[in-house]
Design a protein around this motif. Structure first.
Motif, PDB file in Angstrom:
ATOM      1  N   VAL A   1       0.887  -1.165   0.000  1.00  0.00           N
ATOM      2  CA  VAL A   1       0.000   0.000   0.000  1.00  0.00           C
ATOM      3  C   VAL A   1       0.926   1.217   0.000  1.00  0.00           C
ATOM      4  O   VAL A   1       1.700   1.415   0.944  1.00  0.00           O
ATOM      5  N   VAL A   2       0.851   1.982  -1.061  1.00  0.00           N
ATOM      6  CA  VAL A   2       1.810   3.061  -1.291  1.00  0.00           C
ATOM      7  C   VAL A   2       1.149   4.418  -1.045  1.00  0.00           C
ATOM      8  O   VAL A   2       0.054   4.671  -1.538  1.00  0.00           O
ATOM      9  N   GLY A   3       1.818   5.275  -0.259  1.00  0.00           N
ATOM     10  CA  GLY A   3       1.336   6.644  -0.064  1.00  0.00           C
ATOM     11  C   GLY A   3       2.488   7.618  -0.259  1.00  0.00           C
ATOM     12  O   GLY A   3       3.660   7.221  -0.211  1.00  0.00           O
ATOM     13  N   SER A   4       2.156   8.899  -0.451  1.00  0.00           N
ATOM     14  CA  SER A   4       3.256   9.856  -0.611  1.00  0.00           C
ATOM     15  C   SER A   4       3.872  10.199   0.747  1.00  0.00           C
ATOM     16  O   SER A   4       4.992  10.686   0.839  1.00  0.00           O
ATOM     17  N   THR A   5       3.103   9.946   1.822  1.00  0.00           N
ATOM     18  CA  THR A   5       3.659  10.027   3.179  1.00  0.00           C
ATOM     19  C   THR A   5       3.252   8.751   3.903  1.00  0.00           C
ATOM     20  O   THR A   5       2.322   8.047   3.472  1.00  0.00           O
ATOM     21  N   GLU A   6       3.940   8.467   5.020  1.00  0.00           N
ATOM     22  CA  GLU A   6       3.572   7.293   5.810  1.00  0.00           C
ATOM     23  C   GLU A   6       2.114   7.403   6.242  1.00  0.00           C
ATOM     24  O   GLU A   6       1.362   6.425   6.231  1.00  0.00           O
ATOM     25  N   GLU A   7       1.726   8.612   6.608  1.00  0.00           N
ATOM     26  CA  GLU A   7       0.372   8.825   7.103  1.00  0.00           C
ATOM     27  C   GLU A   7      -0.668   8.537   6.014  1.00  0.00           C
ATOM     28  O   GLU A   7      -1.676   7.889   6.267  1.00  0.00           O
ATOM     29  N   GLU A   8      -0.375   9.010   4.815  1.00  0.00           N
ATOM     30  CA  GLU A   8      -1.306   8.761   3.719  1.00  0.00           C
ATOM     31  C   GLU A   8      -1.415   7.260   3.441  1.00  0.00           C
ATOM     32  O   GLU A   8      -2.505   6.739   3.174  1.00  0.00           O
ATOM     33  N   ALA A   9      -0.274   6.593   3.518  1.00  0.00           N
ATOM     34  CA  ALA A   9      -0.272   5.146   3.274  1.00  0.00           C
ATOM     35  C   ALA A   9      -1.120   4.431   4.327  1.00  0.00           C
ATOM     36  O   ALA A   9      -1.915   3.535   4.010  1.00  0.00           O
ATOM     37  N   ARG A  10      -0.972   4.832   5.596  1.00  0.00           N
ATOM     38  CA  ARG A  10      -1.757   4.222   6.676  1.00  0.00           C
ATOM     39  C   ARG A  10      -3.245   4.484   6.499  1.00  0.00           C
ATOM     40  O   ARG A  10      -4.088   3.625   6.751  1.00  0.00           O
ATOM     41  N   ARG A  11      -3.563   5.698   6.047  1.00  0.00           N
ATOM     42  CA  ARG A  11      -4.962   6.054   5.828  1.00  0.00           C
ATOM     43  C   ARG A  11      -5.545   5.172   4.715  1.00  0.00           C
ATOM     44  O   ARG A  11      -6.654   4.660   4.814  1.00  0.00           O
ATOM     45  N   LYS A  12      -4.752   5.021   3.681  1.00  0.00           N
ATOM     46  CA  LYS A  12      -5.186   4.205   2.536  1.00  0.00           C
ATOM     47  C   LYS A  12      -5.375   2.738   2.974  1.00  0.00           C
ATOM     48  O   LYS A  12      -6.367   2.104   2.610  1.00  0.00           O
ATOM     49  N   GLU A  13      -4.456   2.275   3.790  1.00  0.00           N
ATOM     50  CA  GLU A  13      -4.573   0.903   4.290  1.00  0.00           C
ATOM     51  C   GLU A  13      -5.863   0.734   5.097  1.00  0.00           C
ATOM     52  O   GLU A  13      -6.597  -0.253   4.923  1.00  0.00           O
ATOM     53  N   ALA A  14      -6.128   1.729   5.956  1.00  0.00           N
ATOM     54  CA  ALA A  14      -7.345   1.651   6.780  1.00  0.00           C
ATOM     55  C   ALA A  14      -8.586   1.654   5.891  1.00  0.00           C
ATOM     56  O   ALA A  14      -9.549   0.917   6.144  1.00  0.00           O
ATOM     57  N   GLU A  15      -8.531   2.438   4.850  1.00  0.00           N
ATOM     58  CA  GLU A  15      -9.668   2.494   3.928  1.00  0.00           C
ATOM     59  C   GLU A  15      -9.831   1.147   3.220  1.00  0.00           C
ATOM     60  O   GLU A  15     -10.935   0.616   3.097  1.00  0.00           O
ATOM     61  N   TYR A  16      -8.731   0.571   2.757  1.00  0.00           N
ATOM     62  CA  TYR A  16      -8.789  -0.764   2.134  1.00  0.00           C
ATOM     63  C   TYR A  16      -9.352  -1.790   3.122  1.00  0.00           C
ATOM     64  O   TYR A  16     -10.156  -2.645   2.757  1.00  0.00           O
ATOM     65  N   ASP A  17      -8.896  -1.683   4.370  1.00  0.00           N
ATOM     66  CA  ASP A  17      -9.296  -2.696   5.350  1.00  0.00           C
ATOM     67  C   ASP A  17     -10.793  -2.671   5.641  1.00  0.00           C
ATOM     68  O   ASP A  17     -11.344  -3.667   6.115  1.00  0.00           O
ATOM     69  N   GLU A  18     -11.421  -1.555   5.344  1.00  0.00           N
ATOM     70  CA  GLU A  18     -12.876  -1.514   5.523  1.00  0.00           C
ATOM     71  C   GLU A  18     -13.576  -2.522   4.612  1.00  0.00           C
ATOM     72  O   GLU A  18     -14.693  -2.942   4.877  1.00  0.00           O
ATOM     73  N   TRP A  19     -12.918  -2.872   3.512  1.00  0.00           N
ATOM     74  CA  TRP A  19     -13.512  -3.820   2.565  1.00  0.00           C
ATOM     75  C   TRP A  19     -13.151  -5.265   2.869  1.00  0.00           C
ATOM     76  O   TRP A  19     -13.645  -6.176   2.217  1.00  0.00           O
ATOM     77  N   ASN A  20     -12.284  -5.436   3.847  1.00  0.00           N
ATOM     78  CA  ASN A  20     -11.784  -6.776   4.135  1.00  0.00           C
ATOM     79  C   ASN A  20     -12.916  -7.743   4.502  1.00  0.00           C
ATOM     80  O   ASN A  20     -13.825  -7.392   5.254  1.00  0.00           O
TER      81      ASN A  20
END
Lengths: 450, 450
Positions: free
Chosen positions: B280-299
């Motif tokens: 999961v790639v973000g331009s900042t660590e924080e963005e990447a974590r946010r994106k991961e959390a968003e993906y995980d909602e679909w888990n």
């Protein structure tokens, strides 16, 4: 009428020797560019499909060995046709892809999966040419001791298609694939069924691994000329491919299969009949004849004899091409009818083996201007032939000549389509039919009643 | 290092639930456009290959049925991967295509023909992932009474590859395909050999129906993690695919296989090891974590439990995801090691089944900026890992993110290629090797001595 580009994934399919012609691209048969170009030529000519023949194993022996098969490239080497399809499909939008799969070649569970995959990828443009293999060598390469006896092969084919019908038609109900993003449900297990087939040769649990494709069962083709073959075609085929020679011969075969189809409860218009012909096109008759003569310089008599030997089951290897045909009547009783026909129609009692070979290729060759070729095709049409499988002399020259010069004349006469009908291959071939086989086809009995 | 786009021809391969994500194109898996787009993404990122996993049959049961497999799309439905290749090959020039074919799926004579055809059509860009099938259902759909016992499957695989090696390496000599237009000779029968294989399961006459393709034997991959699997890989594989988790675990597995390979007479650099990871790639660590959390909602936890059940051979269906893991130690002894690891490293004695599931996916997930992801990949590199199979969370978003953002950083660090090496897949992966397998690989013993 319908028109198919007929070809095999091999450097020399039918017009043996023509691979040596300077304009031939036959040796590029392992290059995708050739196939994509041919698909585009076919679609430019509004052909219905590319019909891909196949042979699974070596042709019969000649002079007691397969040396001539290799040297003269009698459908050998031969690559897998199914692997070509997705590239050709991606380069076209309406062209159909009819491919040959022998019952010998793959287990029906695997084959059904591949065919459904292709039917999806092409958006329903797949046809299956059902064959029971004739190559003894192919049988032995698949672990069978020798060739399976002819009628037994058709009983085998009967079980084979039954397994595929169960997988294609009976395993998934129409609304089984839910794809509900909101509910998080992909498919409904209550509407997906194991087939639990237990037959003489196959035992198959299922379910089918592929969700229902546009046609489910690909459009079905068959080419058997024996009585078992014709009975199978009458029961199952939607298209029958014949190499009969003159239109009267086509008409006779069509009448036989239609009678058998009626007995099997199928209507007279549920099977399309396609005759295999090749064409040499010129802007004048004279130019066409000149072109034919030039092509014939490349003709490979040795290859033709090997093919003829395989076809008639007599090793012609001992025959001198200039030997009088009358000699052969004694040594090859199985050919007596054909030999007599050549003697009667070609050169009387001085006819030679060479005349027999020339006769056998020329009987499916039409040479002339686009107009005279169209006249000939009209004769076939009048005899009840629904379509032509265009065999090549030159690859791809024969197809470009036909697409660019003959098709426009046929379109003028209302014998060739100007635009594709919408929908799947089945809907294009049987307008108004819908994408799936009708209720009086054997597949229907494997559908779940709703 | 090498990088492969890892995927299966199914709507939900590994990151279950993500097919519901609004940006996911997973449901288009039966559309060629998706596959051609993915091939182009992979080639844009200078990936080495698309690695196509497959499963031939249903996953194991869950809650005593396959309902969850269907509802939650646990690698079902699943279409044939080989049919996608020619379209992707025609849209690319250097990308490799590694595809899975189970020994269960096709007779080796048929499979060898298809694979050689693809190796021709792709100009030598084919890899074969050799698998022995694990699906009991798949076995029963191919007429086998039940699953074949594990070690016996590897003996079967041994004979299977032996048949293919004989066809690919021993049937045609290098100069057998003559293509001499002037002499009219296509191939030289004295240099084409029947293989006359007679083994425990297979009897195959030959010859191989396809002329020698650029690589002859496709580049060979394997993924077995059992001891029989690792022994097979050590003997045959040129690439080994692992899902090991942390770099130390990869290193341990690599050491084992390399030791076995040395025993089999193969050099330490003759096998490439690929670890499966998702990003999961973000331009900042924080963005990447946010994106991961968003993906995980679909888990999809239910799908994960079904997969975990299949993997560990214990039906987790009776387990409440919020049940403490400590309870499970008693009922699922096979999982004791993993469970203890989660208890120790994650949340102590309050850890639940849900934590176990999260742990099992997160162990192969790397989240961060292109730079921190490159750091992690360097750790794998340092542990002896030669390449990464990039698994998806989002199709094709995970791959585009990696190709467009991570690859440039890896290129800067000299860890990813900027241009493709010339030649076949084998030559690209093993520079200087030539297109064919070396003389200390088992295939060499099937070559005709000159």
């Amino acid at each position: 009428m319908l028109f198919n580009l007929f070809i095999m994934n091999t450097p020399s399919h039918i017009s043996h020797g023509m691979w040596r012609h300077p304009e031939s691209r036959s040796l590029e048969y392992n290059d995708l560019d050739l196939w994509v170009d041919m698909a585009r030529i076919a679609e430019r000519g509004k052909f219905d499909a590319i019909f891909m023949a196949d042979i699974f194993g070596l042709y019969g022996e000649f002079r007691g060995s397969w040396d001539a098969i290799a040297e003269h490239a009698v459908q050998f080497p031969v690559s897998d046709p199914s692997m070509l399809i997705s590239a050709m499909a991606h380069a076209t939008s309406d062209l159909g892809f009819i491919y040959t799969n022998s019952i010998l070649q793959q287990h029906p569970f695997s084959f059904a999966r591949s065919a459904s995959t292709l039917d999806h990828l092409t958006k329903g443009r797949i046809g299956w040419n059902v064959v029971t293999s004739v190559s003894k060598n192919g049988s032995r390469s698949m672990g069978l001791p020798s060739i399976v006896e002819h009628d037994e092969r058709y009983r085998w084919a009967q079980e084979y298609v039954e397994v595929t019908y169960k997988l294609w038609e009976g395993s998934w109900e129409d609304d089984a694939m839910v794809k509900d993003r909101a509910a998080g449900v992909m498919s409904d297990p209550r509407k997906i069924h194991k087939i639990n087939h237990k037959g003489e040769r196959y035992s198959v649990e299922g379910p089918h691994l592929v969700e229902p494709s546009p046609q489910r069962t690909p459009t079905l083709f068959q080419a058997g000329a024996s009585s078992a073959g014709m009975a199978f075609a009458a029961r199952h085929a939607e298209g029958v491919f014949m190499i009969s020679g003159p239109p009267q011969a086509s008409a006779a075969k069509i009448a036989k299969v239609k009678a058998l189809a009626a007995e099997a409860g199928r209507g007279p218009d549920e099977i399309l009949f396609m005759e295999g012909l090749t064409f040499v096109v010129g802007s004048t008759e004279e130019e066409a004849r000149r072109k034919e003569a030039e092509y014939d310089e490349w003709n490979d008599v040795e290859a033709q004899m090997a093919v003829m030997s395989g076809t008639i089951g007599v090793d012609l290897g001992s025959a001198d091409p200039d030997q009088p045909l009358t000699d052969l009547i004694e040594t090859a009783p199985g050919m007596r009818g054909t030999i007599q026909l050549v003697i009667d129609t070609v050169r009387g009692r001085t006819a030679t083996v060479r005349d027999l070979l020339a006769f056998s290729t020329k009987q499916w060759r039409v040479v002339g201007t686009p107009e005279s070729i169209a006249d000939k095709i009209e004769e076939y049409h009048a005899a009840g032939v629904d379509g032509i499988n265009i065999m090549s002399m030159l690859v791809p020259g024969t197809y470009t000549d036909f697409a660019d010069h003959v098709i426009p004349v046929l379109q003028e006469r209302g014998l060739a389509q100007r635009e594709y009908a919408p929908g799947t291959l089945r809907e294009k071939l049987f307008p108004g039919s819908g994408p799936r086989l009708g209720d009086n086809h054997p597949v229907a009995s494997y559908r779940k009643s709703v």
